[in-house]
Design a protein around this motif. Structure first.
Motif, short mmCIF file in Angstrom:
data_model
loop_
_atom_site.label_atom_id
_atom_site.label_comp_id
_atom_site.label_asym_id
_atom_site.label_seq_id
_atom_site.Cartn_x
_atom_site.Cartn_y
_atom_site.Cartn_z
N ARG A 24 0.83 -1.20 0.00
CA ARG A 24 0.00 0.00 0.00
C ARG A 24 0.86 1.25 0.00
O ARG A 24 0.58 2.23 -0.70
N ILE A 25 1.93 1.25 0.80
CA ILE A 25 2.82 2.41 0.86
C ILE A 25 3.52 2.62 -0.48
O ILE A 25 3.61 3.75 -0.98
N ILE A 26 4.03 1.54 -1.07
CA ILE A 26 4.73 1.66 -2.35
C ILE A 26 3.80 2.22 -3.42
O ILE A 26 4.18 3.12 -4.19
N GLN A 27 2.56 1.72 -3.46
CA GLN A 27 1.61 2.20 -4.45
C GLN A 27 1.27 3.68 -4.23
O GLN A 27 1.16 4.46 -5.19
N THR A 28 1.14 4.07 -2.98
CA THR A 28 0.76 5.46 -2.66
C THR A 28 1.89 6.43 -2.97
O THR A 28 1.66 7.48 -3.59
N ILE A 29 3.10 6.11 -2.55
CA ILE A 29 4.23 7.02 -2.75
C ILE A 29 4.61 7.12 -4.22
O ILE A 29 5.08 8.17 -4.69
N SER A 30 4.40 6.06 -4.99
CA SER A 30 4.83 6.04 -6.39
C SER A 30 3.95 6.87 -7.31
O SER A 30 4.31 7.09 -8.47
#
Length: 381
Positions: free
Chosen positions: A310-316
């Motif tokens: 979830r974090i990777i998707q959000t920050i990217s």
């Protein structure tokens, strides 16, 4: 009112007593708790005040020999014992706040009763001593009980009117002057207590604000390292397993070098907002530069994988800045730990090791530290 600042003091159980001890609705719960501390801390002055009034009452009995004064001294002692028990004996904790209020009003009532008895006597020197002691008690009440203005006002009115009533009955020609003087005295007492309360509330609010700012990162508004450590200390009482995610933004240095620190700051603030929205129940810290730490409840490796993805998707997602769109990614190292048995430093070291391997694995992924292996375990993103 919640007297939770002292573990022996709770909210009064009796509605009328709760109303008397109310501190107002214009303050935060933390300020209310700190104000309660002024009442909790007044145990010694209250006991000393009770001993003084008992001594004065017994002295009056020695001169006047009115047996009513002995009963007054007895009840004064009982209220003093109740006040001491409220803050020092654990088994009375349930009614501790009620005892604080009752004993405070009872003590003022006994001072007032002594004044009435002496006031109707012909012992002028004793009356002067009793009045002087009563006025001193009023000063102490105003100085110590301003946090609960209704309680303080009731105590002051009881003491102030007690020697005016017999005086006016004996000398009715002075009644108008005494009434005016009494109203003025009460008005001044209320003004002083209001000023003390406002000054104290401002001071406490300033301390809270200063402390809060010392725990926050000024750029992003997230926790700083000190704030994270304090938050972790509060977690030691929980048995919930935590995931510590160590984040490092991929490509941030290139964007910062190309567009300048202003754009870099915009990206950091956007990343902080996205993390806060993505994980509303987590504790999020900016460690410095482009490194962040997330502390979240996590019960399994699979749940850690979901959080990391979830974090990777959000920050990217692309960041819209004053210089146009910019793209950064994130690499994550994860450590699962129990706050009751593993300290923050150890969890950070484990997550940092996993982050280092995530960077070497090609960035843009999350790796979970595995204590059973020398290598970290990859978490699918």
């Amino acid at each position: 009112m919640s007297l939770s600042h002292n573990p022996n003091l709770l909210q009064p159980r009796t509605p009328i007593l709760n109303w008397i001890a109310d501190m107002g609705s214009d303050i935060s719960e933390e300020i209310r708790s700190r104000l309660c501390g002024t009442l909790a801390a007044s145990t010694l002055p209250a006991i000393l005040g009770s001993l003084n009034s008992i001594f004065i009452t017994l002295l009056a009995y020695a001169r006047i020999e009115n047996p009513v004064l002995l009963w007054i001294a007895f009840f004064d002692l009982a209220f003093g014992i109740a006040r001491a028990a409220a803050t020092n004996i654990n088994w009375v904790r349930v009614i501790a706040a009620d005892l604080v209020v009752i004993s405070g009003i009872g003590w003022a009532t006994m001072i007032a009763a002594t004044m009435v008895v002496v006031g109707f006597s012909n012992d002028t020197p004793m009356l002067i001593v009793v009045v002087a002691s009563g006025l001193g008690s009023c000063a102490g009440i105003i100085a110590r009980n301003y946090a609960a203005p209704r309680l303080a006002l009731i105590q002051v009115i009881l003491i102030d009117t007690s020697f005016k009533i017999p005086f006016c009955l004996n000398h009715p020609e002075f009644t108008p002057l005494i009434v005016i003087q009494g109203m003025g005295f009460i008005g001044i007492a209320v003004w002083i207590m209001r000023q003390q309360r406002e000054t104290t509330v401002r001071a406490i609010a300033g301390q809270i604000e200063s402390r809060t700012q010392s725990l926050l990162d000024p750029l992003t508004g997230l926790l700083n390292r000190r704030g994270l450590e304090e938050r972790t200390q509060s977690m030691r009482q929980t048995s919930t397993t935590k995931a510590l995610l160590y984040l490092d933004l991929d490509g941030f240095k290139q964007v910062n070098d190309r567009f300048g620190h202003g754009v870099g700051d915009e990206i950091l603030r956007q990343a902080a907002r996205r993390l806060s929205i993505c994980l509303p129940n987590a504790s999020i810290c900016r460690m410095g530069g482009d490194e962040f730490i997330v502390l979240a409840d996590c019960h399994s490796r699979q749940e850690a994988a979901v959080i990391g993805a979830r974090i990777i998707q959000t920050i990217s997602l692309p960041s819209v800045t004053s210089a146009g769109q910019a793209y950064v990614g994130v690499s994550i190292g994860i450590s699962l730990f129990d706050p009751k048995t593993v300290d923050l430093e150890r969890a950070m070291v484990e997550a940092d090791e996993a982050l280092y391997r995530a960077k070497r694995a090609g960035r843009g992924c999350a790796l979970l530290h595995d204590p059973s292996n020398a290598e970290a375990s990859k978490v699918p993103a």
